[in-house]
Write an enzyme that holds these catalytic residues in place. Structure first.
Site, PDB file in Angstrom:
ATOM      1  N   ARG A   1      -6.374  11.333   8.665  1.00  0.00           N
ATOM      2  CA  ARG A   1      -5.045  10.684   9.190  1.00  0.00           C
ATOM      3  C   ARG A   1      -5.912  10.463  10.191  1.00  0.00           C
ATOM      4  O   ARG A   1      -6.599  11.417  11.203  1.00  0.00           O
ATOM      5  CB  ARG A   1      -4.448  12.448   9.883  1.00  0.00           C
ATOM      6  CG  ARG A   1      -3.585  12.375   8.592  1.00  0.00           C
ATOM      7  CD  ARG A   1      -2.286  11.531   8.267  1.00  0.00           C
ATOM      8  NE  ARG A   1      -1.050  11.933   7.144  1.00  0.00           N
ATOM      9  CZ  ARG A   1      -0.539  10.940   6.667  1.00  0.00           C
ATOM     10  NH1 ARG A   1      -0.481   9.895   6.623  1.00  0.00           N
ATOM     11  NH2 ARG A   1       0.388  11.541   5.827  1.00  0.00           N
TER      12      ARG A   1
ATOM     13  N   ALA B   1       4.608  13.961   1.741  1.00  0.00           N
ATOM     14  CA  ALA B   1       5.754  13.159   2.529  1.00  0.00           C
ATOM     15  C   ALA B   1       5.775  11.630   2.458  1.00  0.00           C
ATOM     16  O   ALA B   1       4.742  10.974   2.250  1.00  0.00           O
ATOM     17  CB  ALA B   1       5.221  13.586   4.199  1.00  0.00           C
TER      18      ALA B   1
ATOM     19  N   GLU C   1       8.651   9.802  -2.928  1.00  0.00           N
ATOM     20  CA  GLU C   1       7.686  10.569  -2.420  1.00  0.00           C
ATOM     21  C   GLU C   1       6.886  11.693  -2.746  1.00  0.00           C
ATOM     22  O   GLU C   1       5.773  11.019  -3.527  1.00  0.00           O
ATOM     23  CB  GLU C   1       7.924  10.318  -1.094  1.00  0.00           C
ATOM     24  CG  GLU C   1       8.514  10.170  -0.224  1.00  0.00           C
ATOM     25  CD  GLU C   1       6.810   8.588   0.361  1.00  0.00           C
ATOM     26  OE1 GLU C   1       5.660   8.775   0.079  1.00  0.00           O
ATOM     27  OE2 GLU C   1       7.245   7.625   0.771  1.00  0.00           O
TER      28      GLU C   1
ATOM     29  N   GLU D   1       2.931  10.691  -4.774  1.00  0.00           N
ATOM     30  CA  GLU D   1       1.513  11.399  -3.987  1.00  0.00           C
ATOM     31  C   GLU D   1       1.091  12.627  -4.212  1.00  0.00           C
ATOM     32  O   GLU D   1       0.286  12.544  -4.965  1.00  0.00           O
ATOM     33  CB  GLU D   1       2.097  11.506  -2.321  1.00  0.00           C
ATOM     34  CG  GLU D   1       2.535  10.671  -1.595  1.00  0.00           C
ATOM     35  CD  GLU D   1       2.733  11.135  -0.268  1.00  0.00           C
ATOM     36  OE1 GLU D   1       2.030  12.327  -0.071  1.00  0.00           O
ATOM     37  OE2 GLU D   1       1.939  10.193   0.957  1.00  0.00           O
TER      38      GLU D   1
ATOM     39  N   GLU E   1      -4.514   6.860   1.046  1.00  0.00           N
ATOM     40  CA  GLU E   1      -4.073   7.962   0.144  1.00  0.00           C
ATOM     41  C   GLU E   1      -5.372   7.499  -1.279  1.00  0.00           C
ATOM     42  O   GLU E   1      -5.058   8.348  -2.082  1.00  0.00           O
ATOM     43  CB  GLU E   1      -2.345   7.432  -0.267  1.00  0.00           C
ATOM     44  CG  GLU E   1      -1.708   7.822   1.053  1.00  0.00           C
ATOM     45  CD  GLU E   1      -0.037   7.082  -0.061  1.00  0.00           C
ATOM     46  OE1 GLU E   1       0.476   6.270  -1.293  1.00  0.00           O
ATOM     47  OE2 GLU E   1       1.360   7.897   0.284  1.00  0.00           O
TER      48      GLU E   1
END
Length: 204
Positions: free
Chosen positions: A66, A78, A95, A99, A145
């Site tokens: 992040r 999320a 999601e 993910e 991701e």
């Protein structure tokens, strides 16, 4: 009994300051207590997060870089509610699949959180997903991701890490507090179809 009160003051003037890929920034003016107030507001589409819990009492977490936070955080799966008209539960199911390559047969609503109520319209609905199973095909991932790690982590290990200040993601910390308190009090999570009244798209 305390509780937050939904109901925004009418916006008297609005100016778009920035158009972003994920969120925008507006200057809004409203009246409160007889005074006209001006604030810059991050206009956010809202989001969902998922506590996916398996039979071994492990939670599925993702470890994702992040950039604004300055590091790589352990988080719940999320994502944004940025598909117009998409039901929040459907968004959470999407999601989780995208993910983590997981699906769940049982869904409940755990809690809703305002991440930065003084500056952003963002509200996150957090679901509890159980009876979890692997999907037959893996999703292609890109951007941050693409480097994301998925791991099943024992609930107690997450709590220990949180209390040792080794975790920082707000959704994860709030969800772990809610889940452990529900268990200690013998309570249950809310129905999956509980109206998401605080979602920006649902507000009057």
């Amino acid at each position: 009994m305390i509780g937050d009160t939904l109901g925004a003051q009418p916006v008297l003037a609005r100016e778009r300051l920035f158009d972003g890929r994920v969120w925008d920034v507006e200057r809004q003016e409203f009246e409160l207590g007889g005074s006209r107030i001006r604030r810059e507001v991050i206009v956010h589409p809202g989001a969902v997060a998922v506590v996916a819990l398996n039979d071994a009492d492990e939670v599925c977490l993702v470890h994702q870089y992040r950039h604004p936070a300055g590091g790589t955080l352990w988080e719940l799966p999320a994502g944004l509610l940025d598909i117009e008209g998409e039901d929040p539960l459907v968004g959470a199911q999407r999601e989780l699949a995208e993910e983590t390559d997981l699906a769940a047969s049982t869904w409940r609503t755990l809690l809703d959180i305002s991440t930065t109520g003084g500056g952003s319209t963002e509200m996150i609905r957090i679901y509890l997903a159980t009876d979890v199973h692997e999907l037959p095909d893996a999703f292609a991932r890109e951007g941050e991701e693409a480097e994301m790690e998925r791991r099943w982590v024992p609930l107690e290990e997450i709590i220990d890490a949180a209390l040792s200040m080794r975790l920082h993601n707000a959704s994860l910390l709030a969800a772990m507090l809610a889940l452990t308190q529900l268990r200690s009090r013998g309570g249950e999570a809310h129905p999956a179809d509980l109206p998401f009244d605080w979602h920006p798209a649902s507000r009057p």
